[in-house]
Design a protein around this motif. Structure first.
Motif, PDB file in Angstrom:
ATOM      1  N   GLU A   1     -51.088  37.882  49.461  1.00 14.45           N
ATOM      2  CA  GLU A   1     -51.031  36.724  50.598  1.00 14.45           C
ATOM      3  C   GLU A   1     -49.058  36.544  50.666  1.00 14.45           C
ATOM      4  OE1 GLU A   1     -52.748  33.183  49.343  1.00 14.45           O
ATOM      5  OE2 GLU A   1     -54.433  33.813  48.418  1.00 14.45           O
ATOM      6  N   ARG A   2     -49.640  35.612  52.283  1.00 13.71           N
ATOM      7  CA  ARG A   2     -47.701  35.055  52.379  1.00 13.71           C
ATOM      8  C   ARG A   2     -47.119  33.914  51.967  1.00 13.71           C
ATOM      9  NH1 ARG A   2     -45.618  37.927  56.917  1.00 13.71           N
ATOM     10  NH2 ARG A   2     -46.868  39.955  57.474  1.00 13.71           N
ATOM     11  N   ALA A   3     -46.437  33.751  51.580  1.00 15.10           N
ATOM     12  CA  ALA A   3     -45.403  32.392  50.633  1.00 15.10           C
ATOM     13  C   ALA A   3     -45.699  31.677  51.682  1.00 15.10           C
ATOM     14  CB  ALA A   3     -44.442  32.880  50.045  1.00 15.10           C
ATOM     15  N   PHE A   4     -45.624  32.034  53.298  1.00 12.76           N
ATOM     16  CA  PHE A   4     -45.257  31.294  54.435  1.00 12.76           C
ATOM     17  C   PHE A   4     -46.470  31.276  54.996  1.00 12.76           C
ATOM     18  CE2 PHE A   4     -40.772  31.267  52.793  1.00 12.76           C
ATOM     19  CZ  PHE A   4     -40.856  29.848  52.659  1.00 12.76           C
ATOM     20  N   ASP A   5     -47.207  30.253  55.867  1.00 14.46           N
ATOM     21  CA  ASP A   5     -48.121  30.773  56.539  1.00 14.46           C
ATOM     22  C   ASP A   5     -48.056  29.623  58.093  1.00 14.46           C
ATOM     23  OD1 ASP A   5     -49.182  28.283  55.821  1.00 14.46           O
ATOM     24  OD2 ASP A   5     -51.149  29.205  54.856  1.00 14.46           O
ATOM     25  N   LEU A   6     -49.125  29.320  59.062  1.00 10.16           N
ATOM     26  CA  LEU A   6     -48.941  29.085  59.356  1.00 10.16           C
ATOM     27  C   LEU A   6     -48.994  27.465  59.659  1.00 10.16           C
ATOM     28  CD1 LEU A   6     -49.184  30.151  62.811  1.00 10.16           C
ATOM     29  CD2 LEU A   6     -52.159  29.236  62.860  1.00 10.16           C
ATOM     30  N   ARG A   7     -49.248  27.359  58.638  1.00 12.74           N
ATOM     31  CA  ARG A   7     -49.400  25.922  58.649  1.00 12.74           C
ATOM     32  C   ARG A   7     -47.768  25.779  58.434  1.00 12.74           C
ATOM     33  NH1 ARG A   7     -52.769  22.867  55.770  1.00 12.74           N
ATOM     34  NH2 ARG A   7     -54.392  24.146  55.266  1.00 12.74           N
ATOM     35  N   HIS A   8     -47.494  25.979  57.642  1.00 11.22           N
ATOM     36  CA  HIS A   8     -45.819  26.430  57.412  1.00 11.22           C
ATOM     37  C   HIS A   8     -44.847  26.153  58.636  1.00 11.22           C
ATOM     38  CE1 HIS A   8     -46.697  27.614  53.330  1.00 11.22           C
ATOM     39  NE2 HIS A   8     -46.027  26.567  52.951  1.00 11.22           N
ATOM     40  N   LEU A   9     -45.229  26.756  59.179  1.00  9.23           N
ATOM     41  CA  LEU A   9     -44.722  26.339  60.799  1.00  9.23           C
ATOM     42  C   LEU A   9     -44.728  25.221  61.789  1.00  9.23           C
ATOM     43  CD1 LEU A   9     -43.295  27.756  62.830  1.00  9.23           C
ATOM     44  CD2 LEU A   9     -45.147  29.154  63.953  1.00  9.23           C
ATOM     45  N   GLN A  10     -45.589  25.636  61.733  1.00  4.34           N
ATOM     46  CA  GLN A  10     -46.626  23.785  62.758  1.00  4.34           C
ATOM     47  C   GLN A  10     -45.807  22.680  62.297  1.00  4.34           C
ATOM     48  OE1 GLN A  10     -50.818  24.495  61.925  1.00  4.34           O
ATOM     49  NE2 GLN A  10     -51.158  25.289  63.973  1.00  4.34           N
ATOM     50  N   LEU A  11     -46.048  22.631  60.565  1.00  8.95           N
ATOM     51  CA  LEU A  11     -44.863  20.973  60.475  1.00  8.95           C
ATOM     52  C   LEU A  11     -43.212  21.052  60.666  1.00  8.95           C
ATOM     53  CD1 LEU A  11     -47.280  21.636  57.115  1.00  8.95           C
ATOM     54  CD2 LEU A  11     -47.704  19.512  58.310  1.00  8.95           C
TER      55      LEU A  11
ATOM     56  N   ALA B   1     -56.925  31.090  64.684  1.00  7.76           N
ATOM     57  CA  ALA B   1     -56.067  30.475  63.423  1.00  7.76           C
ATOM     58  C   ALA B   1     -54.702  29.894  64.601  1.00  7.76           C
ATOM     59  CB  ALA B   1     -55.459  31.191  62.458  1.00  7.76           C
ATOM     60  N   GLY B   2     -54.528  28.914  64.938  1.00  9.59           N
ATOM     61  CA  GLY B   2     -53.997  28.352  65.990  1.00  9.59           C
ATOM     62  C   GLY B   2     -53.690  28.525  67.566  1.00  9.59           C
TER      63      GLY B   2
ATOM     64  N   PHE C   1     -51.731  19.673  58.701  1.00  7.68           N
ATOM     65  CA  PHE C   1     -52.926  19.051  57.541  1.00  7.68           C
ATOM     66  C   PHE C   1     -53.748  19.435  57.705  1.00  7.68           C
ATOM     67  CE2 PHE C   1     -48.630  16.701  57.823  1.00  7.68           C
ATOM     68  CZ  PHE C   1     -48.128  16.661  56.463  1.00  7.68           C
ATOM     69  N   SER C   2     -54.865  19.965  58.730  1.00  9.31           N
ATOM     70  CA  SER C   2     -55.916  20.342  58.997  1.00  9.31           C
ATOM     71  C   SER C   2     -56.553  21.242  58.011  1.00  9.31           C
ATOM     72  CB  SER C   2     -56.789  20.023  60.187  1.00  9.31           C
ATOM     73  OG  SER C   2     -55.812  19.442  61.115  1.00  9.31           O
ATOM     74  N   PRO C   3     -57.608  20.587  57.014  1.00  6.01           N
ATOM     75  CA  PRO C   3     -58.035  22.609  56.133  1.00  6.01           C
ATOM     76  C   PRO C   3     -58.073  23.570  57.523  1.00  6.01           C
ATOM     77  CG  PRO C   3     -59.040  20.651  56.720  1.00  6.01           C
ATOM     78  CD  PRO C   3     -58.992  20.029  57.469  1.00  6.01           C
TER      79      PRO C   3
END
Length: 210
Positions: free
Chosen positions: A7-17, A126-127, A192-194
């Motif tokens: 698993e990556r430490a950073f994912d799409l959620r972190h980029l979006q935020l 995703a995204g 923040f979405s699931p």
């Protein structure tokens, strides 16, 4: 038997935020400033696109796997170019604001929209929806600014407050602030979405048997 990827430490959620944060800061700086001049507009714009460009450049290696890095890298390059041009103090004129923001908005919007459509056609989810939305918003911003006359000026007065002039650059900077606010809201909601699990490709029967 193959080992599943780590698993990556950073994912799409972190980029979006992260992108939502920079957009929110840009929107707040314009909203709470009484100066909607080209100097203020380009100052905020340059900080916004340079920070966004750096985030996209880092995400190309921290978030996206090999083979999916073309869009973030291209978006980062476009953002860096626009930010560097907008950061030159002597170039911060009304004409420069319209030129650089329109160009950036349309080019980056098209890149983001096309990238999202390609991801959807490749079966990725995703995204995709958010990429399409942000791409369309960028194109709309560029189109609306194209329709805003640079030399527009309307004198008006408010009883008890005085006389004012509504100019084309005032409208344009306000439109960019509104764009940044909308982008911040949508990307924050997306961040923040699931998460929905990406579909896993089926393993061929021969490989499964071995």
């Amino acid at each position: 038997m193959t080992t599943p990827p780590a698993e990556r430490a950073f994912d799409l959620r972190h980029l979006q935020l992260a992108r939502a944060l920079f957009a929110a800061l840009a929107a707040a700086m314009i909203t709470f400033s009484s100066d909607h001049s080209a100097v203020l507009g380009l100052s905020v714009f340059s900080g916004f696109v340079l920070a966004t460009g750096l985030t996209l450049a880092l995400s190309a290696w921290l978030v996206f796997p090999a083979g999916q890095r073309a869009v973030p890298v291209t978006l980062a390059a476009v953002s860096f170019a626009a930010g560097l041009v907008a950061s030159v103090g002597v170039w911060r004129t009304t004409g420069m604001f319209f030129g650089v923001v329109i160009t950036w908005a349309i080019v980056s919007g098209v890149i983001e929209l096309v990238g999202a459509l390609r991801d959807r056609s490749a079966g990725r989810t995703a995204g995709v929806r958010d990429g399409m939305l942000i791409g369309i918003l960028g194109i709309v911003l560029g189109a609306v600014l194209l329709l805003t006359p640079m030399q527009y000026a309307l004198d008006y007065s408010i009883t008890g407050a005085g006389s004012f002039t509504l100019t084309g650059i005032t409208i344009a900077v306000g439109l960019f602030g509104g764009y940044a606010a909308v982008v911040a809201v949508f990307l924050a909601i997306a961040g923040f979405s699931p998460r929905r699990t990406e579909p896993v490709p089926a393993v061929p029967s021969e490989e499964a048997a071995s």
